[in-house]
Scaffold this motif. Sequence first.
Motif, PDB file in Angstrom:
ATOM      1  N   ASP A  13      -1.955   0.168  -6.259  1.00 31.64           N
ATOM      2  CA  ASP A  13      -2.577   1.178  -7.117  1.00 31.64           C
ATOM      3  C   ASP A  13      -2.601   0.740  -8.577  1.00 31.64           C
ATOM      4  O   ASP A  13      -3.407   1.225  -9.361  1.00 31.64           O
ATOM      5  N   GLN A  14      -1.721  -0.164  -8.949  1.00 29.97           N
ATOM      6  CA  GLN A  14      -1.613  -0.616 -10.331  1.00 29.97           C
ATOM      7  C   GLN A  14      -2.592  -1.740 -10.658  1.00 29.97           C
ATOM      8  O   GLN A  14      -2.714  -2.127 -11.819  1.00 29.97           O
ATOM      9  N   ASP A  38      -6.266  -4.161 -10.365  1.00 30.83           N
ATOM     10  CA  ASP A  38      -7.707  -4.161 -10.151  1.00 30.83           C
ATOM     11  C   ASP A  38      -8.037  -5.147  -9.026  1.00 30.83           C
ATOM     12  O   ASP A  38      -7.154  -5.838  -8.499  1.00 30.83           O
ATOM     13  N   ALA A  78      -0.624   6.472 -11.144  1.00 32.52           N
ATOM     14  CA  ALA A  78      -1.298   5.176 -11.071  1.00 32.52           C
ATOM     15  C   ALA A  78      -2.515   5.177 -11.989  1.00 32.52           C
ATOM     16  O   ALA A  78      -3.284   6.139 -11.996  1.00 32.52           O
ATOM     17  N   VAL A 118       0.834  -1.204   0.000  1.00 33.02           N
ATOM     18  CA  VAL A 118       0.000   0.000   0.000  1.00 33.02           C
ATOM     19  C   VAL A 118       0.867   1.251   0.000  1.00 33.02           C
ATOM     20  O   VAL A 118       0.702   2.143  -0.836  1.00 33.02           O
ATOM     21  N   HIS A 127       2.581   1.953  -3.214  1.00 36.05           N
ATOM     22  CA  HIS A 127       1.631   2.047  -4.328  1.00 36.05           C
ATOM     23  C   HIS A 127       1.652   0.861  -5.299  1.00 36.05           C
ATOM     24  O   HIS A 127       1.274   1.009  -6.451  1.00 36.05           O
ATOM     25  N   HIS A 166      -6.273   4.050 -13.286  1.00 35.00           N
ATOM     26  CA  HIS A 166      -7.506   3.724 -12.576  1.00 35.00           C
ATOM     27  C   HIS A 166      -7.533   2.220 -12.365  1.00 35.00           C
ATOM     28  O   HIS A 166      -7.203   1.458 -13.267  1.00 35.00           O
ATOM     29  N   PRO A 167      -7.896   1.736 -11.173  1.00 39.17           N
ATOM     30  CA  PRO A 167      -7.805   0.308 -10.871  1.00 39.17           C
ATOM     31  C   PRO A 167      -8.557  -0.598 -11.837  1.00 39.17           C
ATOM     32  O   PRO A 167      -8.177  -1.731 -12.021  1.00 39.17           O
TER      33      PRO A 167
END
Length: 133
Positions: free
Chosen positions: A19-20, A22, A94, A13, A16, A96-97
């Motif tokens: 963040d990459q 889904d 990053a 977390v 990040h 969008h998931p």
Amino acid sequence: MPAQFSWIDQRLVREHYLDQLDAYAMALYLFLVTVADAQGLSWYGDGAIARILSMDTERLHRSRTGLIQAQLLAYVPPVYQILALDKPLPPKAAPHPTMVPAPTSTLTTTDISASTTVQAHLKALHDALGKRP
């Protein structure tokens, strides 16, 4: 604590990594971290993983590719290996998931690189255990 307990690194977390990814890739990562042995290896087959995580094989492939690209996973069929978080990722925006691009082919240079990494780790394990692959 149970004998098979392990912690999940908070750097996922803070640095990040997540963040990459889904939600499907995060679910796959959590599953693999949970079932992996002391070397981070899992031999669960794609069919079993897809069934347990309620995802189709195409979604599993995209999730695996996302984890490989995030340098969290190596994969040489049928072996998965969770990779150590050795160094922080370089800062970047990053995505969008839900916007993980679909793979363009079934074998990428990332897969080949991951394959080489897993093969090297497996060889080292076999050597340490005195076994031949």
